[in-house]
Design an enzyme around this catalytic site. Structure first.
Site, PDB file in Angstrom:
ATOM      1  N   LYS A 109       0.843  -1.201   0.000  1.00  0.00           N
ATOM      2  CA  LYS A 109       0.000   0.000   0.000  1.00  0.00           C
ATOM      3  C   LYS A 109       0.864   1.231   0.000  1.00  0.00           C
ATOM      4  O   LYS A 109       1.787   1.347   0.813  1.00  0.00           O
ATOM      5  CB  LYS A 109      -0.887   0.005   1.264  1.00  0.00           C
ATOM      6  CG  LYS A 109      -1.829   1.195   1.322  1.00  0.00           C
ATOM      7  CD  LYS A 109      -3.077   0.957   0.529  1.00  0.00           C
ATOM      8  CE  LYS A 109      -3.856   2.220   0.217  1.00  0.00           C
ATOM      9  NZ  LYS A 109      -3.423   2.917  -1.021  1.00  0.00           N
TER      10      LYS A 109
ATOM     11  N   LYS B 124       5.527   1.988  -2.907  1.00  0.00           N
ATOM     12  CA  LYS B 124       5.448   3.327  -3.497  1.00  0.00           C
ATOM     13  C   LYS B 124       5.727   3.192  -4.980  1.00  0.00           C
ATOM     14  O   LYS B 124       6.379   2.237  -5.420  1.00  0.00           O
ATOM     15  CB  LYS B 124       6.496   4.256  -2.869  1.00  0.00           C
ATOM     16  CG  LYS B 124       6.124   5.703  -2.919  1.00  0.00           C
ATOM     17  CD  LYS B 124       5.166   6.049  -1.809  1.00  0.00           C
ATOM     18  CE  LYS B 124       4.652   7.465  -1.926  1.00  0.00           C
ATOM     19  NZ  LYS B 124       3.964   7.863  -0.685  1.00  0.00           N
TER      20      LYS B 124
ATOM     21  N   ASP C  90      -0.016  10.730  -4.573  1.00  0.00           N
ATOM     22  CA  ASP C  90       1.078  11.391  -3.865  1.00  0.00           C
ATOM     23  C   ASP C  90       1.293  12.679  -4.680  1.00  0.00           C
ATOM     24  O   ASP C  90       0.403  13.079  -5.439  1.00  0.00           O
ATOM     25  CB  ASP C  90       2.331  10.502  -3.815  1.00  0.00           C
ATOM     26  CG  ASP C  90       3.355  10.973  -2.775  1.00  0.00           C
ATOM     27  OD1 ASP C  90       3.220  10.637  -1.600  1.00  0.00           O
ATOM     28  OD2 ASP C  90       4.298  11.706  -3.156  1.00  0.00           O
TER      29      ASP C  90
HETATM   30  N1  GLU Z   1       1.080   9.113  -0.546  1.00  0.00           N
HETATM   31  C1  GLU Z   1       0.512   9.070   0.756  1.00  0.00           C
HETATM   32  C2  GLU Z   1       1.583   8.778   1.782  1.00  0.00           C
HETATM   33  O1  GLU Z   1       2.710   9.215   1.628  1.00  0.00           O
HETATM   34  C3  GLU Z   1      -0.716   8.182   0.844  1.00  0.00           C
HETATM   35  C4  GLU Z   1      -0.567   6.773   0.378  1.00  0.00           C
HETATM   36  C5  GLU Z   1      -1.863   5.973   0.337  1.00  0.00           C
HETATM   37  O2  GLU Z   1      -2.912   6.509   0.641  1.00  0.00           O
HETATM   38  O3  GLU Z   1      -1.777   4.807  -0.027  1.00  0.00           O
HETATM   39  O4  GLU Z   1       1.367   8.160   2.793  1.00  0.00           O
END
Ligand code: GLU
Length: 456
Positions: free
Chosen positions: A100, A136, A176
């Site tokens: 995730k 990511k 993101d």
């Molecule tokens: N990009 C966000 C973070 O850095 C959210 C990631 C998500 O919701 O999966 O946590």
């Protein structure tokens, strides 16, 4: 357990070897090294208590992604010219749940950036207490100045490769930097088309009409404001009447400002890559949202259209504005040692990272030495991904919660994350050290799950 000196020497040596090995095997990845180093610096006491973690080579395993995918993203612009970008998805850990984490579209994206973000995500997601692993992804695509159709074609091309790696039980991307509701829409549309499945749980950050959850848009910023309020409360203090500055003016910054204001803070400045706005009457959130969310414009327009108390300072960092609370919500390494020293001199008492790793290691050291409350990103900005996990819950049960209920859940999660970090730091003899508390608590959750699942 009483630990003798020899044991500590062995652990220190073990951590040093680990660090060298990670540097050797991942050359030219400075951001990844920085993120790993910060965690390694916290872990000696927990490994001293649990030698089984070292024997099982848990850190060696956690610092090696389970899977790294790099792919070509070709697309055609409005003028008919062909472009080629590089796409990434680094699936770091599935110890606690499906991979995730968000997708970032920005010209600076490379393997080092994606790996640092993915590595941080593992511990952040663990801290939420929700069943999500860490990942990511993104691309070195620059959305700036691109038309809607170009964005759509890019997203479709990106998903044409990514779709085979993701899914409700496998890997669940979200947004993101550079990836918001519009991009998630194009990505979800292409995923649905290729797979012939209306699988809402495969992506989060969706629109309300097509499987999205209330509060997801606001969650990262709200969470950061809640976290800083919790840190202050633990010292018998609060946001009420405090001057707050926020870096950035994107999704995280906007909702951090909104919640900081609702909690009684006076937000007097925010920024973009060109400079910052100072508004002595307090940032006008409606104007900011109109410029950034509706018109996708530049922050400099705020001063031109704002009230008389506002000015735009071009080419300067926002960290020169006096404040008691600072919320860095823009990007990695945006606040260095000099900026931290300046903030300390100006009277800052609390800093919480709304962005991922916005403070350099030197800045973090300066804050710690000055006894400034410091909330690291993996704790302070975990509200976004936590609310993504709530979106997954709603998708799994084909349910849709109210704003109030979802926000209450988010608030409780942030209070719990704060309490976990606070108590862990105290338990390990470093009260008030949220960096140590977050790293040890996140690591311990991942470690226990990994031990239980064997060598995989
Ligand atoms: N990009 C966000 C973070 O850095 C959210 C990631 C998500 O919701 O999966 O946590």
């Amino acid at each position: 357990m009483v630990l003798d000196e020899e044991f500590y020497v062995n652990i220190t040596e073990h951590m040093q070897n680990l660090r060298e090995e990670i540097l050797r095997r991942n050359p030219a990845e400075p951001e990844f090294h920085q993120a790993v180093q910060e965690v390694l610096d916290s872990l000696a006491p927990v490994i001293a208590r649990h030698p089984a973690y070292a024997r099982a080579k848990l850190m060696e395993r956690i610092s090696e992604p389970e899977r790294q995918i790099i792919f070509r993203v070709p697309w055609v612009d409005d003028a008919g010219e062909v472009h080629v970008n590089r796409g990434f998805r680094v699936e770091f850990s599935s110890a606690l749940g499906p991979y995730k984490g968000g997708l970032r579209f920005h010209p600076s994206v490379n393997l080092s950036i994606v790996k640092f973000l993915g590595f941080e995500q593992v511990f952040k997601n663990a801290l939420t207490g929700l069943p999500i692993g860490g990942a990511k992804g993104g691309a070195d695509f620059d959305p700036k100045g691109r038309s809607d159709n170009e964005i759509m074609r890019f997203c479709q091309s990106f998903m044409t490769e990514l779709y085979r790696h993701i899914g409700e039980y496998t890997d669940v991307p979200a947004g993101d930097t550079g990836v918001g509701l519009r991009e998630i829409g194009y990505l979800f549309g292409q995923y649905k088309r290729i797979t012939n499945r209306y699988e809402t749980g495969a992506l989060t950050g969706k629109g309300l009409a097509w499987g999205g959850a209330r509060v997801r848009t606001e969650a990262t910023g709200y969470g950061a404001a809640y976290f800083v309020a919790e840190m202050l409360a633990a010292r018998g203090d609060g946001l009420e009447g405090r001057e707050v500055i926020v870096s950035g003016s994107g999704n995280v910054a906007i909702y951090a400002i909104q919640k900081a204001q609702a909690l009684g803070g006076r937000v007097v400045a925010c920024s973009d890559s060109g400079g910052y706005v100072f508004d002595r009457d307090g940032i006008d959130l409606n104007l900011l949202r109109t410029i950034k969310e509706v018109e996708r414009g530049r922050l400099s327009e705020y001063a031109e259209r704002g009230a008389s108390g506002a000015s735009y300072v071009a080419g300067r960092p926002v960290w020169e504005v006096p404040c008691q609370v600072a919320l860095p919500c823009a990007t990695q390494n945006e606040l260095d040692g000099d900026a931290a020293r300046r903030l300390v001199k100006l009277g800052v008492v609390a800093v919480a990272e709304g962005a991922n790793m916005p403070c350099t290691p030197e800045a973090v050291r300066v804050f710690r030495e000055a006894n400034v409350l410091f909330g690291p990103g993996k704790a302070a900005n975990a509200g976004g991904v936590a609310t993504s996990a709530l979106e997954m819950q709603q998708n799994a049960s084909r349910d849709s919660w109210t704003f109030e209920y979802t926000e209450e859940r988010l608030h409780r999660i942030m209070r719990d994350i704060h309490a976990t970090c606070f108590e862990t730091a105290a338990e390990y003899g470093r009260p008030g050290d949220y960096v140590l508390g977050a790293n040890i608590a996140g690591y311990s959750r991942v470690a226990e799950a990994m031990l239980a699942c064997g060598v995989i």
